[in-house]
Design an enzyme around this catalytic site. Structure first.
Site, PDB file in Angstrom:
ATOM      1  N   ASP A  51      49.767  75.026   3.541  1.00 30.24           N
ATOM      2  CA  ASP A  51      50.446  76.288   3.808  1.00 30.24           C
ATOM      3  C   ASP A  51      49.483  77.423   3.457  1.00 30.24           C
ATOM      4  O   ASP A  51      48.864  77.395   2.390  1.00 30.24           O
ATOM      5  CB  ASP A  51      51.688  76.313   2.891  1.00 30.24           C
ATOM      6  CG  ASP A  51      52.596  77.461   3.225  1.00 30.24           C
ATOM      7  OD1 ASP A  51      52.078  78.511   3.662  1.00 30.24           O
ATOM      8  OD2 ASP A  51      53.828  77.313   3.033  1.00 30.24           O
ATOM      9  N   GLU A  80      44.697  87.910  39.095  1.00 29.87           N
ATOM     10  CA  GLU A  80      44.913  86.493  38.779  1.00 29.87           C
ATOM     11  C   GLU A  80      46.003  85.969  39.703  1.00 29.87           C
ATOM     12  O   GLU A  80      47.028  86.637  39.872  1.00 29.87           O
ATOM     13  CB  GLU A  80      45.314  86.330  37.314  1.00 29.87           C
ATOM     14  CG  GLU A  80      44.166  86.717  36.384  1.00 29.87           C
ATOM     15  CD  GLU A  80      44.511  86.591  34.908  1.00 29.87           C
ATOM     16  OE1 GLU A  80      43.708  86.020  34.162  1.00 29.87           O
ATOM     17  OE2 GLU A  80      45.582  87.072  34.503  1.00 29.87           O
ATOM     18  N   ASP A 132      47.317  93.382  27.152  1.00 28.11           N
ATOM     19  CA  ASP A 132      46.673  92.073  27.275  1.00 28.11           C
ATOM     20  C   ASP A 132      45.238  92.182  27.791  1.00 28.11           C
ATOM     21  O   ASP A 132      44.334  91.549  27.250  1.00 28.11           O
ATOM     22  CB  ASP A 132      47.508  91.187  28.217  1.00 28.11           C
ATOM     23  CG  ASP A 132      47.043  89.736  28.242  1.00 28.11           C
ATOM     24  OD1 ASP A 132      46.575  89.248  27.208  1.00 28.11           O
ATOM     25  OD2 ASP A 132      47.163  89.090  29.308  1.00 28.11           O
ATOM     26  N   HIS A 154      39.553  94.017  27.605  1.00 32.95           N
ATOM     27  CA  HIS A 154      38.557  93.558  28.580  1.00 32.95           C
ATOM     28  C   HIS A 154      38.122  94.677  29.550  1.00 32.95           C
ATOM     29  O   HIS A 154      36.941  94.895  29.773  1.00 32.95           O
ATOM     30  CB  HIS A 154      39.099  92.411  29.442  1.00 32.95           C
ATOM     31  CG  HIS A 154      39.609  91.240  28.655  1.00 32.95           C
ATOM     32  ND1 HIS A 154      39.142  90.901  27.409  1.00 32.95           N
ATOM     33  CD2 HIS A 154      40.551  90.305  28.951  1.00 32.95           C
ATOM     34  CE1 HIS A 154      39.764  89.811  26.986  1.00 32.95           C
ATOM     35  NE2 HIS A 154      40.634  89.440  27.895  1.00 32.95           N
ATOM     36  N   LYS A 162      49.070  89.765  37.254  1.00 37.15           N
ATOM     37  CA  LYS A 162      49.347  88.334  37.398  1.00 37.15           C
ATOM     38  C   LYS A 162      50.021  88.118  38.748  1.00 37.15           C
ATOM     39  O   LYS A 162      50.731  89.012  39.248  1.00 37.15           O
ATOM     40  CB  LYS A 162      50.324  87.880  36.306  1.00 37.15           C
ATOM     41  CG  LYS A 162      49.848  88.115  34.875  1.00 37.15           C
ATOM     42  CD  LYS A 162      48.899  87.031  34.416  1.00 37.15           C
ATOM     43  CE  LYS A 162      48.540  87.183  32.958  1.00 37.15           C
ATOM     44  NZ  LYS A 162      47.317  86.414  32.613  1.00 37.15           N
TER      45      LYS A 162
HETATM   46  C1  BG6 Z   1      43.003  86.732  28.206  1.00 33.26           C
HETATM   47  C2  BG6 Z   1      44.393  87.155  28.564  1.00 33.26           C
HETATM   48  O1  BG6 Z   1      42.474  87.557  27.207  1.00 33.26           O
HETATM   49  O2  BG6 Z   1      42.166  86.790  29.353  1.00 33.26           O
HETATM   50  C3  BG6 Z   1      44.940  86.313  29.687  1.00 33.26           C
HETATM   51  O3  BG6 Z   1      45.242  87.035  27.421  1.00 33.26           O
HETATM   52  C4  BG6 Z   1      43.972  86.302  30.862  1.00 33.26           C
HETATM   53  O4  BG6 Z   1      46.213  86.778  30.111  1.00 33.26           O
HETATM   54  C5  BG6 Z   1      42.574  85.933  30.388  1.00 33.26           C
HETATM   55  O5  BG6 Z   1      44.433  85.359  31.805  1.00 33.26           O
HETATM   56  C6  BG6 Z   1      41.545  86.030  31.514  1.00 33.26           C
HETATM   57  O6  BG6 Z   1      40.300  85.594  31.079  1.00 33.26           O
HETATM   58  P1  BG6 Z   1      39.361  84.716  32.008  1.00 33.26           P
HETATM   59  O7  BG6 Z   1      38.072  84.641  31.267  1.00 33.26           O
HETATM   60  O8  BG6 Z   1      40.032  83.401  32.156  1.00 33.26           O
HETATM   61  O9  BG6 Z   1      39.267  85.474  33.299  1.00 33.26           O
END
Ligand code: BG6
Length: 472
Positions: free
Chosen positions: A89, A210, A229, A234, A320
């Site tokens: 834990d 995506e 996200d 990114h 998405k």
């Molecule tokens: C992640 C997100 O950081 O990056 C995901 O949480 C996303 O939602 C992913 O799908 C995409 O990364 P990659 O490298 O697979 O394009």
């Protein structure tokens, strides 16, 4: 990154959350690759509270590598012999006492917190109290907070035990070869810099599409949505690499200083310039509220208030369940002032196109005369493509860099906070302004129709194509 740093390498690798999804999908394949390519031979200690033993962890490692990479019998045998496991834990001092013992003579361990941020405080305090934090480094994963205040609180939690230079925040996009190449391409060539500004560039578009939904991660996604996200991290990182000024030196802090200046010059988003969408069917996903207002798509216009970029819109779009999985940057140049040969169509300007995934390419969009008597032309793309089959995965690269204390691909505290300030109006709200609910879109479409309003009408969104179909 080449490990040119004078920092001493870590002498043990500890990862919390060893039985979890991230370890299974990413960490074990990266560790096997590091053993194979770089001869990694430090103790690797998994920690979790699951009632497992080291044999079970080895089985999990094998399974993760087989499912997400290729098992290399020799490298896997070496990895297995380095593996240790501690079950306990995170709130119990005994867990950290066992860890201290397992660390043995290690002086400079690196601790990877592959666990929910709500546990960071407990774990870093446990490490400190047991004497496991001295001389150590710590790696943390995104999401780094859910807004500015929580990111500041997380930074304070980490800094109570680890100085900033020992903290490595992973944004796996920064470990991608193609993303690193943006920086290299810009500053290793002379031809771009004279035109890389508001005098020649009309707009910049970044699309991260995506073609799948939330893949069973509904309850995680409900807490984040597309802006938290992938945009805050990114995609703003990609903007920073595209738009920053040249660092004034080779050292890590020079690079980070320029990125920070750029983040600080980004104007906080104006909710009137953002369109959020939600794919139909999202609310039926397990873990998702039936009346969820979380966006699975966002399209937005970003402004950068510098002399270089004033008036140049940066359009960002992520979602998405779009028609394709591809991440692409389009830098659109201004049109010629007068069309001497043929009418200059708005879509036929010169441009640079950076394909960041799944393929990697850099293209220049040009106009070339068609064969024949008439002085009429057509669009021709000059394409440079790379095959990346033997390249390091982002996790292999980033974990290797962290072990060697090489920080340039990690995000500093002030940059994370500056990025949260940019998206704050969308994640924390603006007093007196009601956020529009996300507009529905059918899976397989480019988001809701309203997204078209974000870009100037004469340009429209540039939709990434399957690479083979892309004009060459
Ligand atoms: C992640 C997100 O950081 O990056 C995901 O949480 C996303 O939602 C992913 O799908 C995409 O990364 P990659 O490298 O697979 O394009």
């Amino acid at each position: 990154m080449v490990h040119a740093t004078a920092n001493p390498a870590s002498d043990a690798f500890v990862f919390f959350g060893a039985t979890g999804d991230l370890a299974w999908k990413k960490i074990f394949p990266a560790l096997q690759a590091m053993v194979r390519r770089d001869g990694l031979d430090i103790p690797i200690i998994g920690v979790a509270h699951a009632g497992w033993d080291v044999e079970r962890l080895r089985e999990r490692a094998r399974d993760g590598i087989e499912k997400h990479d290729t098992l290399d019998a020799d490298a896997f045998a070496r990895l297995s012999s380095l593996l240790h496991y501690i079950d306990g834990d995170y709130a119990e001092p005994a867990t950290f006492a066992s860890l201290r013992q397992a660390l043995g003579a290690a002086q400079r361990p690196i601790h990877y917190l592959a666990i929910p941020p709500s546990l960071f405080g407990t774990v870093v305090q446990g490490l400190a109290k047991a004497g496991c934090a001295h001389g150590a480094r710590v790696i943390v994963e995104k999401p780094f907070g859910r807004d500015l205040a929580s990111a500041q609180a997380l930074n304070a939690t980490l800094h109570a035990v680890f100085p900033e230079e020992s903290v490595f925040r992973i944004d796996h996009y920064l470990g991608k070869e193609a993303v690193q190449n943006l920086l290299y391409f810009r500053f290793a060539n002379t031809f771009l810099e004279p035109i890389w500004n508001r005098n020649f560039i009309d707009s910049v578009q970044i699309t991260m599409a995506e073609n799948f939904g939330v893949q069973g991660r509904g309850s995680f996604y409900e807490e984040v949505g597309a802006i938290r996200d992938v945009v805050q991290n990114h995609l703003l990182q990609v903007v920073a690499l595209l738009a920053m000024d040249a660092p004034t030196g080779r050292d890590v802090e020079a690079l980070r200083a320029e990125k920070l200046r750029l983040f600080r010059a980004m104007r906080p988003l104006d909710p009137r310039e953002v369109v959020r969408g939600q794919f139909t069917g999202y609310r039926d996903e397990p873990g998702v509220a039936r009346d969820s207002q979380v966006e699975t798509f966002a399209a937005l216009r970003l402004h950068i208030d510098t002399w270089r970029w004033a008036g140049v819109p940066f359009y960002i779009r992520a979602g998405k369940n779009l028609p394709i999985s591809a991440t692409e940057v389009l830098v659109d140049l201004k049109r010629p002032p007068i069309g001497i040969f043929d009418e200059i169509d708005a879509r036929d300007s010169n441009y640079f196109r950076f394909r960041l995934s799944p393929e990697v390419s850099i293209s220049a969009g040009t106009r070339v005369k068609k064969v024949g008597e008439d002085m009429v032309g057509e669009r021709v793309e000059l394409v440079a493509r790379r095959q990346l089959s033997r390249e390091k995965s982002p996790y292999e690269r980033l974990l290797g860099d962290a072990i060697h204390g090489e920080a340039s691909l990690f995000t500093r505290d002030d940059a994370v906070e500056a990025a949260w300030r940019v998206v704050a109006p969308m994640v924390s709200g603006v007093p007196g302004l009601h956020l529009e609910p996300p507009s529905p879109y059918a899976p397989g479409q480019w988001g809701p129709a309203a997204a078209a309003k974000v870009v100037a009408a004469r340009e429209g969104w540039h939709d990434p194509q399957a690479e083979d179909a892309a004009p060459c």
